[in-house]
Design a protein around this motif. Structure first.
Motif, PDB file in Angstrom:
ATOM      1  N   VAL A  43       0.833  -1.204   0.000  1.00  0.00           N
ATOM      2  CA  VAL A  43       0.000   0.000   0.000  1.00  0.00           C
ATOM      3  C   VAL A  43       0.867   1.254   0.000  1.00  0.00           C
ATOM      4  N   SER A  44       1.975   1.229   0.732  1.00  0.00           N
ATOM      5  CA  SER A  44       2.850   2.403   0.751  1.00  0.00           C
ATOM      6  C   SER A  44       3.481   2.645  -0.619  1.00  0.00           C
ATOM      7  N   VAL A  45       3.856   1.585  -1.302  1.00  0.00           N
ATOM      8  CA  VAL A  45       4.410   1.744  -2.654  1.00  0.00           C
ATOM      9  C   VAL A  45       3.343   2.281  -3.608  1.00  0.00           C
ATOM     10  N   LEU A  46       2.109   1.803  -3.470  1.00  0.00           N
ATOM     11  CA  LEU A  46       1.028   2.297  -4.327  1.00  0.00           C
ATOM     12  C   LEU A  46       0.722   3.763  -4.044  1.00  0.00           C
ATOM     13  N   ILE A  47       0.790   4.158  -2.772  1.00  0.00           N
ATOM     14  CA  ILE A  47       0.557   5.567  -2.428  1.00  0.00           C
ATOM     15  C   ILE A  47       1.624   6.450  -3.055  1.00  0.00           C
ATOM     16  N   VAL A  48       2.888   6.045  -2.939  1.00  0.00           N
ATOM     17  CA  VAL A  48       3.967   6.844  -3.524  1.00  0.00           C
ATOM     18  C   VAL A  48       3.822   6.928  -5.040  1.00  0.00           C
ATOM     19  N   SER A  49       3.451   5.824  -5.673  1.00  0.00           N
ATOM     20  CA  SER A  49       3.253   5.836  -7.130  1.00  0.00           C
ATOM     21  C   SER A  49       2.104   6.752  -7.527  1.00  0.00           C
ATOM     22  N   ALA A  50       1.005   6.704  -6.777  1.00  0.00           N
ATOM     23  CA  ALA A  50      -0.136   7.563  -7.083  1.00  0.00           C
ATOM     24  C   ALA A  50       0.201   9.030  -6.854  1.00  0.00           C
ATOM     25  N   VAL A  51       0.953   9.315  -5.811  1.00  0.00           N
ATOM     26  CA  VAL A  51       1.337  10.700  -5.536  1.00  0.00           C
ATOM     27  C   VAL A  51       2.225  11.234  -6.658  1.00  0.00           C
ATOM     28  N   ARG A  52       3.142  10.433  -7.125  1.00  0.00           N
ATOM     29  CA  ARG A  52       4.020  10.884  -8.207  1.00  0.00           C
ATOM     30  C   ARG A  52       3.256  11.141  -9.495  1.00  0.00           C
ATOM     31  N   LYS A  53       2.189  10.354  -9.717  1.00  0.00           N
ATOM     32  CA  LYS A  53       1.464  10.475 -10.981  1.00  0.00           C
ATOM     33  C   LYS A  53       0.392  11.558 -10.943  1.00  0.00           C
ATOM     34  N   TRP A  54      -0.361  11.689  -9.824  1.00  0.00           N
ATOM     35  CA  TRP A  54      -1.557  12.515  -9.844  1.00  0.00           C
ATOM     36  C   TRP A  54      -1.533  13.749  -8.951  1.00  0.00           C
ATOM     37  N   VAL A  55      -0.691  13.804  -7.940  1.00  0.00           N
ATOM     38  CA  VAL A  55      -0.735  14.923  -7.000  1.00  0.00           C
ATOM     39  C   VAL A  55       0.314  15.953  -7.408  1.00  0.00           C
ATOM     40  N   SER A  56      -0.160  17.177  -7.661  1.00  0.00           N
ATOM     41  CA  SER A  56       0.775  18.234  -8.056  1.00  0.00           C
ATOM     42  C   SER A  56       1.007  19.252  -6.936  1.00  0.00           C
ATOM     43  N   ASN A  57       0.176  19.223  -5.892  1.00  0.00           N
ATOM     44  CA  ASN A  57       0.348  20.113  -4.753  1.00  0.00           C
ATOM     45  C   ASN A  57       1.542  19.633  -3.921  1.00  0.00           C
TER      46      ASN A  57
END
Length: 88
Positions: A43-57
């Motif tokens: 889950v932590s790896v998925l969170i980091v991947s999602a943050v890199r892809k979708w979060v710009s803030n």
């Protein structure tokens, strides 16, 4: 005359019971702890991947990455406890 190997204490070659911090738990419960630690790391790896892809803030990105790092740290500590309790 007695054989020389039979007169020695051979208990050091036998893993009689589990040793480690989770030694008092049943083996299946230790298995579940290992599954939880694997899930926390995934889950932590998925969170980091999602943050890199979708979060710009930047601030939100840092908070989510710190949360993911903490989750990965908890999963790592749990897995270390499982490994130290291995011979059961």
């Amino acid at each position: 005359m007695q054989h020389p190997l039979l007169s020695k204490d051979l208990s050091m070659f036998v893993l009689a019971s589990a040793r480690g911090p989770l030694a008092t738990m049943h083996a299946l419960d230790v298995m579940w702890v290992s599954f939880y630690s694997i899930a926390a790391m995934l889950v932590s790896v998925l969170i980091v991947s999602a943050v890199r892809k979708w979060v710009s803030n930047g601030c939100l990105s840092m908070i989510l990455r710190l949360f993911a790092f903490g989750l990965f740290f908890i999963g790592t500590i749990l897995m270390i406890l499982v490994v130290f309790t291995w011979p059961s």
